[in-house]
Design an enzyme around this catalytic site. Structure first.
Site, PDB file in Angstrom:
ATOM      1  N   TYR A 100      -9.275  57.756 -68.808  1.00  0.00           N
ATOM      2  CA  TYR A 100      -9.159  56.586 -67.919  1.00  0.00           C
ATOM      3  C   TYR A 100     -10.501  56.272 -67.247  1.00  0.00           C
ATOM      4  CZ  TYR A 100      -7.579  53.578 -64.115  1.00  0.00           C
ATOM      5  OH  TYR A 100      -7.427  52.530 -63.240  1.00  0.00           O
ATOM      6  N   TYR A 101     -11.173  57.318 -66.775  1.00  0.00           N
ATOM      7  CA  TYR A 101     -12.473  57.136 -66.124  1.00  0.00           C
ATOM      8  C   TYR A 101     -13.570  57.308 -67.164  1.00  0.00           C
ATOM      9  CZ  TYR A 101      -9.749  57.662 -61.852  1.00  0.00           C
ATOM     10  OH  TYR A 101      -8.823  57.508 -60.863  1.00  0.00           O
ATOM     11  N   MET A 136      -5.444  49.852 -55.766  1.00  0.00           N
ATOM     12  CA  MET A 136      -6.722  49.981 -56.470  1.00  0.00           C
ATOM     13  C   MET A 136      -7.576  51.064 -55.823  1.00  0.00           C
ATOM     14  SD  MET A 136      -7.633  45.996 -57.355  1.00  0.00           S
ATOM     15  CE  MET A 136      -7.812  45.469 -55.654  1.00  0.00           C
ATOM     16  N   PHE A 157      -1.391  64.281 -50.964  1.00  0.00           N
ATOM     17  CA  PHE A 157      -1.158  63.188 -50.011  1.00  0.00           C
ATOM     18  C   PHE A 157      -0.064  62.253 -50.501  1.00  0.00           C
ATOM     19  CE2 PHE A 157      -2.181  58.780 -48.749  1.00  0.00           C
ATOM     20  CZ  PHE A 157      -2.035  58.893 -47.375  1.00  0.00           C
ATOM     21  N   TYR A 158      -0.180  61.770 -51.725  1.00  0.00           N
ATOM     22  CA  TYR A 158       0.792  60.801 -52.233  1.00  0.00           C
ATOM     23  C   TYR A 158       2.165  61.425 -52.466  1.00  0.00           C
ATOM     24  CZ  TYR A 158      -2.893  57.367 -52.645  1.00  0.00           C
ATOM     25  OH  TYR A 158      -3.899  56.486 -52.353  1.00  0.00           O
ATOM     26  N   ALA A 208      -5.707  64.191 -53.027  1.00  0.00           N
ATOM     27  CA  ALA A 208      -5.018  62.905 -53.160  1.00  0.00           C
ATOM     28  C   ALA A 208      -3.610  63.101 -53.713  1.00  0.00           C
ATOM     29  CB  ALA A 208      -5.814  61.960 -54.052  1.00  0.00           C
ATOM     30  N   HIS A 266      -3.614  55.121 -59.858  1.00  0.00           N
ATOM     31  CA  HIS A 266      -4.196  56.172 -60.691  1.00  0.00           C
ATOM     32  C   HIS A 266      -4.918  57.158 -59.775  1.00  0.00           C
ATOM     33  CE1 HIS A 266      -3.744  53.011 -63.747  1.00  0.00           C
ATOM     34  NE2 HIS A 266      -3.678  54.014 -64.615  1.00  0.00           N
ATOM     35  N   TYR A 297      -0.188  47.489 -57.090  1.00  0.00           N
ATOM     36  CA  TYR A 297      -1.097  48.513 -57.571  1.00  0.00           C
ATOM     37  C   TYR A 297      -2.115  48.831 -56.483  1.00  0.00           C
ATOM     38  CZ  TYR A 297      -4.631  50.880 -60.353  1.00  0.00           C
ATOM     39  OH  TYR A 297      -5.535  51.807 -60.833  1.00  0.00           O
TER      40      TYR A 297
END
Length: 180
Positions: free
Chosen positions: A164-165, A98, A149-150, A146, A138, A96
């Site tokens: 989630y946030y 982070m 990018f991924y 982001a 996440h 994961y």
């Protein structure tokens, strides 16, 4: 050492000049640098447990340096996969991500790529035990930079987690995954 003044005064490096990008260890002696960097890079507060765990993952937590200045980092966590029917632990794991971040003036210089490539290379080593079968993270649903990018590195959106946030907007996150 990363300071608020250094971050505010940093200028965008020129693409045509010679520069050195290197990765470095995260240790108890420089953990304060990681805390400061994360405060600037992410709108989330990380617990002391987060920082304690970072010290335990070896090659899966690294600083990024641009001409010897600390300007980014990646921190991962190993997650053992449990066998569902027997309740035993398998010889497989997930990795994961982070955090992975680079200060804004240093983006698009290959630094994030170097951090992610390092993690991917170490996650796919045949001698790695347990064997990693997936790497995931996440990403806030509004973070287009982001996500792009991924996706360049074959990560796919596999789920959306609403709420989630807790203290940022929008609060939803995508789960991005790449099978190894």
């Amino acid at each position: 050492m990363v300071t608020s003044t250094a971050i505010k005064n940093s200028k965008t490096p020129k693409r045509n000049t010679t520069h050195r990008i290197a990765l470095g260890e995260i240790t108890p002696n420089n953990l304060g640098q990681l805390k400061k960097l994360n405060t600037v890079l992410f709108p989330v507060h990380y617990s002391e447990k987060f920082y304690k765990d970072v010290l335990e993952v070896g090659e899966f937590a690294k600083f990024a340096y641009f001409n010897d200045c600390c300007i980014g980092a990646v921190c991962c966590r190993k997650e053992q996969i449990k066998e569902t029917n027997q309740g035993t632990t398998s010889d497989q794991a997930k990795l994961y991500i982070m955090t992975l971040g680079v200060l804004a003036p240093y983006r698009n210089l290959g630094i994030g790529t170097k951090l992610l490539t390092h993690i991917l290379q170490h996650a796919t080593l045949t001698t790695q035990h347990p064997k990693f079968v997936e790497i995931y993270l996440h990403v806030q649903t509004s973070n287009e930079e982001a996500l792009a990018f991924y996706k360049k590195y074959d990560f796919e959106i596999v789920a959306t987690v609403e709420g989630y946030y807790k203290k940022i907007s929008p609060p939803d996150a995508y789960v991005l995954s790449r099978k190894l």
